[in-house]
Design an enzyme around this catalytic site. Structure first.
Site, PDB file in Angstrom:
ATOM      1  N   ASP A  79      10.222  -9.138   3.608  1.00  0.00           N
ATOM      2  CA  ASP A  79       9.193  -8.109   3.705  1.00  0.00           C
ATOM      3  C   ASP A  79       9.155  -7.399   5.055  1.00  0.00           C
ATOM      4  OD1 ASP A  79       8.184 -10.119   5.356  1.00  0.00           O
ATOM      5  OD2 ASP A  79       6.831 -10.871   3.814  1.00  0.00           O
ATOM      6  N   GLU A 115       3.628  -6.313   6.325  1.00  0.00           N
ATOM      7  CA  GLU A 115       4.528  -6.945   5.355  1.00  0.00           C
ATOM      8  C   GLU A 115       4.042  -6.848   3.905  1.00  0.00           C
ATOM      9  OE1 GLU A 115       5.460  -8.862   9.312  1.00  0.00           O
ATOM     10  OE2 GLU A 115       3.643  -8.247   8.250  1.00  0.00           O
ATOM     11  N   HIS A 200       2.774 -15.609  15.900  1.00  0.00           N
ATOM     12  CA  HIS A 200       3.347 -14.354  16.389  1.00  0.00           C
ATOM     13  C   HIS A 200       2.936 -13.134  15.576  1.00  0.00           C
ATOM     14  CE1 HIS A 200       5.957 -15.123  12.964  1.00  0.00           C
ATOM     15  NE2 HIS A 200       6.289 -13.849  12.999  1.00  0.00           N
ATOM     16  N   HIS A 233       6.666 -16.789  21.242  1.00  0.00           N
ATOM     17  CA  HIS A 233       7.350 -15.562  20.837  1.00  0.00           C
ATOM     18  C   HIS A 233       7.557 -14.660  22.041  1.00  0.00           C
ATOM     19  CE1 HIS A 233       8.113 -11.801  18.615  1.00  0.00           C
ATOM     20  NE2 HIS A 233       8.449 -12.579  17.608  1.00  0.00           N
TER      21      HIS A 233
END
Length: 366
Positions: A79, A115, A200, A233
Site C-alpha cells: 500500500d 496507505e 514510524h 526510524h
C-alpha cells in the site's frame, strides 16, 4: 517480494526488479541478503517532503522504465505510494497489474495515511488480487471484485521469514555470526526480557510517538530485567521525538534502553524470535512477529490486520501512555495471559504464498 522473485526465477520466468530509489541504505542490505539485485534503480531528486512531489517523481520515473522494458505484467506489493504509482503507470500503458497483499482495509480512509486510500486505488487498477487472508478476500468481494480474480494465498512475508530463519540457522552451524549487529551486544541481551519497539507511521508523528516514548520510560522504571530495543526510524521528526524522551536518561535507566539505527532484516528476525514482547505500528512487523510467535501490542487506533487480534496473537492498544503501560503490566503480571498470546496460531499463511502466486501468474488464472 523476495520469495516471489525467487519462485519466478525457479520457474524460468524472465523478470526485472525495479528499486524505486527510496531508503537505499535500508534496501540494499535486504537485496544482498535475499540474493536479488535491482535491474533498475530510480534516482529521485526530491526537493520537498510532500506526497504530491514524491508521487509525481515516481509516476514519471516508473513510467520511463515500463516504456523501456514493455513487461507482460507489473507486480506491486502492499500500500505504499511507490506501489500505487507503479500500478497507475502500468494502467496508463495498458499493462496488467498483480497486487500482492491485496484487500487489507482499516475502514478509516485517513488511518493509516495515505496507505488506506493507496490500497483501495490499487484494487481498482489490478487484474490479479492476491489476498493474504479470507477476510482480505471478502473485503475485495464486498467492493465488487469478481471472485475469480481473487486468490487467497497467504502472505509472502511468512515465506520470507522462513528463508531468514534458515539462513540464521546455517549461520549458527557455521559458528560465524555473519548477521550480528554491533549495536546489539550479546551481554546487553543476555538474561533480559527484550521488548522490541518500532514506531514510524506518518499519523503517529509528534504526539503519538511522544506518548509511546513516555510509556517506555514509565515501564523501564517498573519492570526489572527488561531491555527495550528501539530501532529508531531515520525520519528526523521520529528521531527527535524518541531521543527527546529516551536519549538522555539517568545511567541506571539508560541500561534498560537501546536506541539503535534500523536493523538489517536477518538481525531483526533474530531479535523478533528472541523478543518477549513487540510494540509496533508497523504492518510488516506484525506479520513477522506472528510468524515467530512473539506477542504483539499494536500501537495504532485502527488495524487492517484484524486477524491478528481475532486469533489472540496481538492486541490493539493505540498510543495513549496509560493504555500502553496497562497492557504491558497486564502481560507481565499474568503469565497465563501471556502464554495464550505466545501460542496463538499465525493467521497469515503457511509459507506457500509465493508458489501459489506464481502458478496463477504463469497460467494466467485471473
Amino acid at each position: 517480494m523476495a520469495p516471489l522473485y525467487h519462485e519466478l526465477v525457479r520457474r524460468g520466468a524472465k523478470i526485472a526488479l525495479l528499486h524505486t530509489g527510496q531508503h537505499k541504505d535500508l534496501a540494499q542490505p535486504m537485496y544482498d541478503f535475499f540474493g536479488m539485485q535491482p535491474d533498475y534503480s530510480l534516482h529521485l531528486n526530491r526537493t520537498a517532503s510532500t506526497l504530491e512531489h514524491l508521487s509525481a517523481l515516481l509516476i514519471e520515473k516508473i513510467g520511463q522504465v515500463l516504456v523501456q522494458t514493455t513487461p507482460r505484467a507489473v507486480l506491486v506489493h502492499g500500500d505504499t505510494s511507490s506501489a500505487l504509482m507503479a500500478a497507475l503507470s502500468a494502467f496508463y500503458q495498458k499493462i496488467p497489474v498483480a497486487h500482492v497483499e491485496a484487500g487489507l482495509r482499516s475502514g478509516d480512509r485517513y488511518d493509516p495515511f495515505p496507505e488506506e486510500i493507496n490500497r483501495e486505488l490499487i484494487t481498482r487498477l489490478a487484474t490479479w488480487h492476491f489476498a493474504p487472508t479470507p477476510q482480505a478476500a471478502l473485503n475485495l468481494m464486498r467492493e465488487g471484485i469478481a471472485e475469480d480474480r481473487i486468490r487467497m494465498v497467504g502472505n509472502s512475508i511468512v515465506d520470507a521469514v522462513a528463508i531468514a530463519q534458515q539462513e540464521l540457522k546455517a549461520d549458527e552451524r557455521r559458528q560465524v555470526p555473519l548477521y550480528a549487529d554491533p549495536q546489539l551486544p550479546a551481554k546487553r541481551l543476555q538474561g533480559r526480557r527484550v521488548i522490541l519497539v518500532t514506531a514510524h507511521r506518518r499519523e503517529n508523528w509528534d504526539g503519538p510517538i511522544l506518548s509511546v516514548a513516555k510509556a517506555i520510560k514509565t515501564l523501564i522504571t517498573e519492570l526489572p530485567d527488561t531491555l527495550v530495543v528501539w530501532p529508531v526510524h531515520a525520519n528526523p521528526i521520529v528521531m527527535q521525538t524518541v531521543h527527546s524522551v529516551l536519549g538522555k536518561l539517568p545511567k541506571k535507566l539508560a541500561q534498560s534502553v537501546l536506541l539503535v539505527d534500523p536493523l538489517s532484516y536477518p538481525v531483526l528476525i533474530d531479535l523478533l524470535s528472541k523478543a518477549w514482547l513487540v510494540l509496533t505500528d508497523s504492518g510488516g512487523i506484525q506479520e513477522e512477529a506472528a510468524s515467530l510467535h512473539a506477542p504483539i501490542l499494536v500501537l495504532r487506533e485502527t488495524t487492517e490486520r484484524p486477524e491478528l487480534i481475532e486469533v489472540g496473537a496481538g492486541r490493539l492498544v493505540g498510543t495513549r501512555h496509560d493504555d500502553i503501560v496497562d497492557a504491558v503490566r497486564s502481560l507481565w503480571n499474568n503469565p497465563d495471559e501471556y502464554a495464550t498470546m505466545k501460542v496463538a496460531r499465525n493467521p497469515f499463511g503457511d509459507g506457500t504464498a509465493a508458489a501459489q502466486m506464481v502458478e496463477a501468474l504463469l497460467t494466467r488464472q485471473a
